[in-house]
Design a protein around this motif. Structure first.
Motif, mmCIF file in Angstrom:
data_model
loop_
_atom_site.group_PDB
_atom_site.id
_atom_site.type_symbol
_atom_site.label_atom_id
_atom_site.label_comp_id
_atom_site.label_asym_id
_atom_site.label_seq_id
_atom_site.Cartn_x
_atom_site.Cartn_y
_atom_site.Cartn_z
ATOM 1 N N ILE A 33 52.643 38.550 31.465
ATOM 2 C CA ILE A 33 51.591 39.441 30.978
ATOM 3 C C ILE A 33 51.187 40.455 32.056
ATOM 4 N N ALA A 34 50.922 39.935 33.275
ATOM 5 C CA ALA A 34 50.461 40.811 34.353
ATOM 6 C C ALA A 34 51.528 41.813 34.765
ATOM 7 N N LEU A 35 52.760 41.353 34.937
ATOM 8 C CA LEU A 35 53.823 42.270 35.347
ATOM 9 C C LEU A 35 54.114 43.298 34.255
ATOM 10 N N GLY A 36 53.988 42.884 32.979
ATOM 11 C CA GLY A 36 54.179 43.818 31.870
ATOM 12 C C GLY A 36 53.122 44.914 31.879
ATOM 13 N N PHE A 37 51.864 44.521 32.046
ATOM 14 C CA PHE A 37 50.785 45.517 32.090
ATOM 15 C C PHE A 37 50.871 46.369 33.351
ATOM 16 N N ALA A 38 51.346 45.787 34.471
ATOM 17 C CA ALA A 38 51.500 46.564 35.707
ATOM 18 C C ALA A 38 52.541 47.667 35.499
ATOM 19 N N PHE A 39 53.611 47.355 34.752
ATOM 20 C CA PHE A 39 54.649 48.358 34.465
ATOM 21 C C PHE A 39 54.104 49.461 33.564
ATOM 22 N N ILE A 40 53.286 49.082 32.587
ATOM 23 C CA ILE A 40 52.739 50.057 31.633
ATOM 24 C C ILE A 40 51.686 50.954 32.291
ATOM 25 N N THR A 41 50.824 50.345 33.116
ATOM 26 C CA THR A 41 49.673 51.071 33.662
ATOM 27 C C THR A 41 49.940 51.717 35.018
ATOM 28 N N GLY A 92 40.281 34.564 38.206
ATOM 29 C CA GLY A 92 39.304 35.084 37.253
ATOM 30 C C GLY A 92 38.416 36.140 37.880
ATOM 31 N N VAL A 93 37.950 35.885 39.104
ATOM 32 C CA VAL A 93 37.139 36.872 39.826
ATOM 33 C C VAL A 93 37.953 38.140 40.069
ATOM 34 N N LEU A 94 39.214 37.938 40.433
ATOM 35 C CA LEU A 94 40.121 39.057 40.659
ATOM 36 C C LEU A 94 40.249 39.916 39.397
ATOM 37 N N SER A 95 40.464 39.256 38.265
ATOM 38 C CA SER A 95 40.632 39.968 36.995
ATOM 39 C C SER A 95 39.335 40.647 36.552
ATOM 40 N N ALA A 96 38.207 39.969 36.773
ATOM 41 C CA ALA A 96 36.914 40.559 36.405
ATOM 42 C C ALA A 96 36.635 41.806 37.241
ATOM 43 N N SER A 97 36.996 41.743 38.494
ATOM 44 C CA SER A 97 36.798 42.903 39.362
ATOM 45 C C SER A 97 37.703 44.057 38.957
ATOM 46 N N ILE A 98 38.931 43.714 38.567
ATOM 47 C CA ILE A 98 39.855 44.734 38.078
ATOM 48 C C ILE A 98 39.286 45.398 36.824
ATOM 49 N N LEU A 99 38.762 44.583 35.942
ATOM 50 C CA LEU A 99 38.160 45.102 34.703
ATOM 51 C C LEU A 99 37.009 46.054 35.021
ATOM 52 N N LEU A 100 36.134 45.641 35.927
ATOM 53 C CA LEU A 100 34.992 46.476 36.300
ATOM 54 C C LEU A 100 35.448 47.779 36.954
ATOM 55 N N GLY A 101 36.425 47.650 37.842
ATOM 56 C CA GLY A 101 36.908 48.833 38.539
ATOM 57 C C GLY A 101 37.578 49.823 37.613
ATOM 58 N N VAL A 154 40.240 42.427 30.271
ATOM 59 C CA VAL A 154 39.511 41.570 29.323
ATOM 60 C C VAL A 154 40.292 40.283 29.053
ATOM 61 N N ILE A 155 41.596 40.426 28.781
ATOM 62 C CA ILE A 155 42.435 39.260 28.481
ATOM 63 C C ILE A 155 42.506 38.319 29.687
ATOM 64 N N ALA A 156 42.796 38.888 30.851
ATOM 65 C CA ALA A 156 42.994 38.081 32.051
ATOM 66 C C ALA A 156 41.704 37.393 32.494
ATOM 67 N N THR A 157 40.594 38.117 32.479
ATOM 68 C CA THR A 157 39.319 37.534 32.908
ATOM 69 C C THR A 157 38.931 36.355 32.019
ATOM 70 N N THR A 158 39.013 36.555 30.719
ATOM 71 C CA THR A 158 38.647 35.503 29.771
ATOM 72 C C THR A 158 39.533 34.280 29.940
ATOM 73 N N ALA A 159 40.840 34.502 30.042
ATOM 74 C CA ALA A 159 41.785 33.390 30.123
ATOM 75 C C ALA A 159 41.649 32.616 31.442
ATOM 76 N N CYS A 160 41.513 33.331 32.551
ATOM 77 C CA CYS A 160 41.443 32.667 33.861
ATOM 78 C C CYS A 160 40.198 31.791 33.984
ATOM 79 N N PHE A 161 39.052 32.329 33.596
ATOM 80 C CA PHE A 161 37.823 31.531 33.662
ATOM 81 C C PHE A 161 37.877 30.371 32.672
ATOM 82 N N ALA A 162 38.532 30.571 31.530
ATOM 83 C CA ALA A 162 38.657 29.496 30.544
ATOM 84 C C ALA A 162 39.501 28.351 31.100
#
Length: 306
Positions: free
Chosen positions: A27-35, A159-168, A123-131
């Motif tokens: 998921i992460a590598l796919g989104f990294a390629f897209i974004t 999760g903190v990493l993903s939440a920070s990415i989302l905020l940024g 959104v996906i990563a933050t929710t999943a990691c904390f879950a």
């Protein structure tokens, strides 16, 4: 030597971590390629490391359940803190590498990313990691597994990493809609620097705690004092002058070497009476904390306890 407890549930939780980490890599590598985002690429690299570390952790979880043998006279539990030490060093190295790379990106004008897709990933990563972190922490409450505890920390950090990415990225997306759009490209590397430095204290703490176990350092005074108090309560019927206790923690096991300096009034008719004292004391201690393993020696000369 008694090894571990609740090992089936421990392995189940570690498998959950392993499979979810593998999914997150794609998921992460796919989104990294897209974004084209270095921050998401870093998150993907972190997930990739977590995936391979989970694979090693599963192997170690099997090993630490094995009894002592001719090669490992004290069992395999020492491998547990060694693995955690290795994992923490790899995470620290990854963070530092990401920070250095982000500084290089800043000097080259920043990174232009597709912030809309990046927000979806956040959104996906933050929710999943904390879950996953919350689920593993809740399910592991009855366990005494450092392996699972480190996995919980790893997912929480992710999760903190993903939440920070989302905020940024939400911030960068907002900036793009203003007259300051040219500065949006600096958000990704700045965010990566902040994240890389912010999460360093977690693996550093794991590294230091694991290193203490690897070099066989005694637990903190607050821990040893409680153990010694409990131990003396199990020996209340034994006339002794002093009890000398040496304590070490190796993974899930807490080892106690107990020297009981007996009083002159102490006497036994058979060796079996000494065994009965040992069995009663260790049984009481293990009812209080199943991780405890004990060896008890009875001596009359205090110098032998040094």
């Amino acid at each position: 030597m008694a090894i571990g407890f609740h090992h089936t549930k421990e392995k189940t939780l570690l498998r959950v971590s392993f499979y979810v980490a593998g999914l997150f890599v794609f998921i992460a590598l796919g989104f990294a390629f897209i974004t084209h985002s270095a921050a998401i690429l870093f998150d993907g690299a972190y997930s990739l490391i977590a995936f391979f570390m989970s694979l090693l952790t599963l192997k170690v979880a099997n090993l630490v359940q094995l009894p002592d043998d001719d090669r490992f006279h004290f069992g395999y539990t020492a491998i547990e803190p060694t693995l955690n030490l290795f994992k923490s060093i790899v995470i620290i190295a990854t963070c530092l590498y990401a920070v250095v790379g982000a500084i290089g990106s800043l000097t080259n004008g920043g990174i232009k990313a597709e912030y809309g897709y990046a927000i979806i990933y956040g959104v996906i990563a933050t929710t999943a990691c904390f879950a996953v972190s919350g689920y593993m922490k809740y399910q592991s409450k009855p366990l005494r597994s450092d392996l699972v505890a480190v996995e919980v920390h790893t997912w929480f950090v992710d999760g903190v990493l993903s939440a920070s990415i989302l905020l940024g990225f939400a911030t960068a997306y907002g900036i793009e809609q203003t007259r300051f759009a040219e500065y949006a490209s600096f958000i990704d590397p700045v965010l990566l620097i902040i994240l890389g430095l912010a999460i360093l204290p977690v693996p550093f703490k794991i590294m230091l705690d694991s290193l203490k176990e690897v070099i066989n350092k005694a637990p903190p005074e607050s821990v040893t004092a409680v153990i010694e108090k409990r131990l003396k309560q199990t020996l209340i019927a034994v006339p002794y002058q002093h009890v000398e206790v040496r304590i070490s923690k190796s993974g899930r096991d807490i080892y106690l070497l107990v020297h009981i300096i007996v009083d002159k009034s102490f006497s036994v008719a058979t060796i079996s009476e000494l065994d009965d004292i040992r069995i009663a004391s260790e049984t009481a201690m293990r009812q209080w904390d199943p991780a405890i393993i004990m060896d008890i020696l009875f001596i009359a000369n205090p110098a032998l306890a040094d």
